[in-house]
Every structure is written in C-alpha cells, then in structure tokens.
Design a protein around this motif. Sequence first.
Motif, mmCIF file in Angstrom:
data_model
loop_
_atom_site.group_PDB
_atom_site.id
_atom_site.type_symbol
_atom_site.label_atom_id
_atom_site.label_comp_id
_atom_site.label_asym_id
_atom_site.label_seq_id
_atom_site.Cartn_x
_atom_site.Cartn_y
_atom_site.Cartn_z
ATOM 1 N N ALA A 131 0.941 -1.179 -0.183
ATOM 2 C CA ALA A 131 -0.069 -0.200 -0.298
ATOM 3 C C ALA A 131 0.550 1.177 -0.315
ATOM 4 N N ALA A 132 1.711 0.999 0.892
ATOM 5 C CA ALA A 132 2.734 2.405 0.893
ATOM 6 C C ALA A 132 3.664 2.440 -0.522
ATOM 7 N N LEU A 133 3.969 1.370 -1.068
ATOM 8 C CA LEU A 133 4.576 1.489 -2.591
ATOM 9 C C LEU A 133 3.360 1.828 -3.302
ATOM 10 N N ARG A 134 2.074 1.693 -3.591
ATOM 11 C CA ARG A 134 1.535 2.312 -4.050
ATOM 12 C C ARG A 134 0.824 3.629 -3.872
ATOM 13 N N ALA A 135 1.103 4.455 -2.714
ATOM 14 C CA ALA A 135 1.151 4.998 -2.443
ATOM 15 C C ALA A 135 2.255 6.984 -2.708
ATOM 16 N N LYS A 136 3.844 5.924 -2.731
ATOM 17 C CA LYS A 136 4.361 6.525 -3.316
ATOM 18 C C LYS A 136 4.596 7.113 -5.431
ATOM 19 N N LYS A 137 3.961 5.655 -5.796
ATOM 20 C CA LYS A 137 3.423 5.740 -7.032
ATOM 21 C C LYS A 137 1.996 7.410 -7.812
ATOM 22 N N ALA A 138 1.859 7.315 -6.340
ATOM 23 C CA ALA A 138 0.607 8.047 -6.696
ATOM 24 C C ALA A 138 0.793 9.536 -5.642
ATOM 25 N N ASP A 139 2.399 10.098 -5.636
ATOM 26 C CA ASP A 139 3.230 10.950 -5.103
ATOM 27 C C ASP A 139 2.269 11.319 -4.565
ATOM 28 N N PHE A 140 2.126 10.653 -2.861
ATOM 29 C CA PHE A 140 2.162 11.296 -1.870
ATOM 30 C C PHE A 140 3.234 11.665 -1.538
ATOM 31 N N ASP A 141 3.408 12.996 -0.647
ATOM 32 C CA ASP A 141 4.624 12.867 -0.622
ATOM 33 C C ASP A 141 4.959 12.140 1.151
ATOM 34 N N ALA A 142 4.030 11.509 1.969
ATOM 35 C CA ALA A 142 4.824 11.357 3.115
ATOM 36 C C ALA A 142 3.655 9.961 2.828
ATOM 37 N N ILE A 143 4.057 9.534 4.202
ATOM 38 C CA ILE A 143 3.523 8.056 4.865
ATOM 39 C C ILE A 143 2.830 8.079 5.660
ATOM 40 N N GLU A 144 2.165 7.914 6.273
ATOM 41 C CA GLU A 144 1.331 8.295 8.193
ATOM 42 C C GLU A 144 0.990 6.112 8.415
ATOM 43 N N LEU A 145 1.232 5.324 9.277
ATOM 44 C CA LEU A 145 0.998 4.502 9.601
ATOM 45 C C LEU A 145 0.179 4.619 10.675
ATOM 46 N N HIS A 146 -0.696 4.066 10.578
ATOM 47 C CA HIS A 146 -1.869 4.054 12.022
ATOM 48 C C HIS A 146 -2.322 2.580 12.703
ATOM 49 N N ALA A 147 -1.133 3.769 13.804
ATOM 50 C CA ALA A 147 -1.354 2.593 14.985
ATOM 51 C C ALA A 147 -2.048 2.936 16.178
ATOM 52 N N ALA A 148 -3.293 3.905 15.847
ATOM 53 C CA ALA A 148 -4.212 3.639 17.323
ATOM 54 C C ALA A 148 -5.860 3.844 17.150
ATOM 55 N N HIS A 149 -6.062 4.297 18.065
ATOM 56 C CA HIS A 149 -7.617 4.740 18.160
ATOM 57 C C HIS A 149 -8.157 2.653 17.884
ATOM 58 N N GLY A 150 -7.433 2.108 18.237
ATOM 59 C CA GLY A 150 -8.191 0.947 18.622
ATOM 60 C C GLY A 150 -8.245 -0.076 17.414
ATOM 61 N N TYR A 151 -7.019 0.728 16.055
ATOM 62 C CA TYR A 151 -7.356 -0.367 15.067
ATOM 63 C C TYR A 151 -6.658 -1.001 14.887
ATOM 64 N N LEU A 152 -6.339 -2.618 14.389
ATOM 65 C CA LEU A 152 -4.827 -3.721 14.426
ATOM 66 C C LEU A 152 -3.884 -3.016 14.923
ATOM 67 N N LEU A 153 -3.346 -1.460 14.801
ATOM 68 C CA LEU A 153 -1.763 -1.963 15.371
ATOM 69 C C LEU A 153 -1.923 -2.146 16.374
ATOM 70 N N CYS A 154 -2.526 -0.683 16.932
ATOM 71 C CA CYS A 154 -3.289 -0.321 18.436
ATOM 72 C C CYS A 154 -3.118 -1.709 19.256
ATOM 73 N N GLU A 155 -4.841 -2.448 18.857
ATOM 74 C CA GLU A 155 -5.180 -3.663 19.293
ATOM 75 C C GLU A 155 -3.881 -4.494 19.871
ATOM 76 N N PHE A 156 -1.909 -4.900 19.305
ATOM 77 C CA PHE A 156 -1.598 -5.323 19.414
ATOM 78 C C PHE A 156 -0.559 -4.804 20.583
ATOM 79 N N LEU A 157 -0.808 -3.579 20.572
ATOM 80 C CA LEU A 157 -0.082 -2.608 21.034
ATOM 81 C C LEU A 157 -0.186 -2.876 22.527
ATOM 82 N N SER A 158 -1.798 -3.030 22.678
ATOM 83 C CA SER A 158 -2.309 -2.631 24.630
ATOM 84 C C SER A 158 -2.330 -4.322 24.767
ATOM 85 N N PRO A 159 -2.028 -4.393 26.604
ATOM 86 C CA PRO A 159 -2.190 -5.364 27.096
ATOM 87 C C PRO A 159 -3.781 -5.940 27.279
#
Length: 343
Positions: free
Chosen positions: A150-178
């Motif tokens: 997905a990040a590589l597609r974002a680069k091809k789409a000329d985004f200037d940066a990527i933000e990885l979502h690890a907040a608000h109880g979504y998947l990566l946030c779920e891994f962080l919480s005990p």
Amino acid sequence: MSLLFQEAKIGNMTLKNRIVMPPMCMYSSDNSGELKTFHKGHYLARAIGGVGFIIFEATAIEPKGRISANDLGLWHDSLIKAHKKLNKKIHSFGAKTAIQIAHAGRKCTVEDETPIAPSAIAFSENKPFKMPKAVTLEDIKNIKELFVKAALRAKKADFDAIELHAAHGYLLCEFLSPLSNNRDDIYGGSLENRCRLVLEIAKELKEKVDLPLLVRISADEWMNEGWNISDSIYLSKELEKLGVDAIHVSSGGNQEKTDKTPKIEPLYQSDWAKQIKKEIKIPVIAVGLITTAKEGEKLLEEKYCDFVAYGRELLRSPNFAFYAASEFKEKDKIILSYQRAFI
C-alpha cells in the motif's frame, strides 16, 4: 512571523506552514474503495485554503481492513491513478500530502468480512461489531506485506509522505495494548513483544519506501491497566531509532468503555504530545479539539509540538489558515483571489 506560518520539515519534506489537516474518516466511498467526487473537492478545498500538510483519511490495505464499507482503499494498483491526479492538483497550491495506511482489525464493521485481531477479543458485544479471528504468524507476515504494498502504491500516486495508523483501537493499536493482545508468542506479553509488529512494519517501510514516515499513536487508551504514556514514550523512542520522521499524538479508541476518559475539551491531548516531544528529537504533531490560531501558536511557543493538526475546525472552515493569517497580520499568506475577504 507567527510560528504557525513558519516553514518546517518532516524528514526531507519541507512544509510551508505548521498547519496540518489530520486524517478524518469521511465514509464517502463505496465497496470499491475509490476516491469519489466528494473526496476530490474535500481535499482540494483545504489545499486552496492554505493548509500546509494534508493527511488523507484512514485508507485500508485490504478490504477486510476497512472500518466501514464506505472507506477508501489502496489495496490494488487500479486505485493509484485517481490519487495521483488529485495530488497533482493539491500540489499546485503548495500543500504537501500524506496518506494514512490502515487496518481496522477488530473494529471492521463491513458486513461480509470477518474481522481479524491479535487475539479473539471483540471490541464490543453489540452490532455492528463481531468476534474477530486471532491472526496466525502467517497472517502477520501477510499483513506486513500488505502495508508495504500500500505504501509503494502511495509513492506511485505522488504522495509526499506515509502515515502508519497505530492509534484509535485499530489493528496495530490492538497489538500494542495488553487489554486487546493476550498472545503468548513473540507478538504478545511484554511491552517489547507487543510493540514488535508496529516496529517491524515501520522498519520495512523505511527500508522499502523512499518517503518520510509518520506514525500515529494513541498516547493513552484511558484504562487503568492499559497502554499509557510511558509505553508511548518507549515506542516513540524505538520508532525514532528506526528512522521514523514524526510522531502524531492522539489517544483513546481501543476500548468501548473506559476507566479514565479525559474531559474532551480544547487541547485535551496536548500534554501527552509535550511529554513525548521532551523525549525524542523528531517532530511531534499535536491534535485534539484545537480550534483557534492562538491555541496553535501557544502549543508551538511552549514546545508542546512542532506541528498543529486542526481536525474539526478544518471541517467547519476550509479557509481556516487564511483566518489565522489575517489574525496574525500576515496577509501575504492569503492567496490573491481571497485577500479582499480578509481586509
């Protein structure tokens, strides 16, 4: 010149001011995950309105990674072209863009999808939430690959940066919480293990995608025994070591019912941003009911953060930056077409 209108950098990306439009779900796509006419007007209006940095809403890395059936997606190459065209228009007004790549995890409410999570713990017993399937090690390998693609597609789409979502109880946030992760393998148990997946994905994104990388975190999940600010400081330091370029500090979202919900008022999350900023050298973005130019200026002056994200205020007023420029008597920051409105 006000601090809010000073140029600043995230990684090698120079932003014309420190006003950020944070990612806010618009729920205006459909099952295709495509940009619609709404999105094109929505984001372009904020670029015309003088925002320095626009972060597109949570964009799913796979269909079952959507929060709702109306989320944007970036799971297929066919979705690149429309983003590329929109970015060209946004860039013509001097704004930079990022896209928040995300996986909803157990908070996926798409009717025909089975949610996944670190552990089989539901976000809620109530509909539209469902019991998630605990991911296997093979699933985790696949998730990491999907984030990179997905990040590589974002680069091809000329985004200037990527933000990885690890907040608000979504998947990566779920891994962080005990409280949402009770795994007994290398991705569960200790703080180091629970942070492992976020760090592994960030490392791969830095190695394989030549763009500045931001990570959005929930600094505290508002639970007595849950993820907290000291955990967030540890994670932020580890992300900095990997070359991550900025930390975007939010909070909450991982629990339906919380023990210590803060009073939701202007600047309510800024103290967490300040605590993290004291511990790292990379830029910090503060967010959370920040509504006025003076509030943003105060946060920058008092070193709570390096950039100020105006969410709801930019929904209300796409030209917020021009109001702020007028207030600070910096009329040159208002495009000529609109200057007569800000005498």
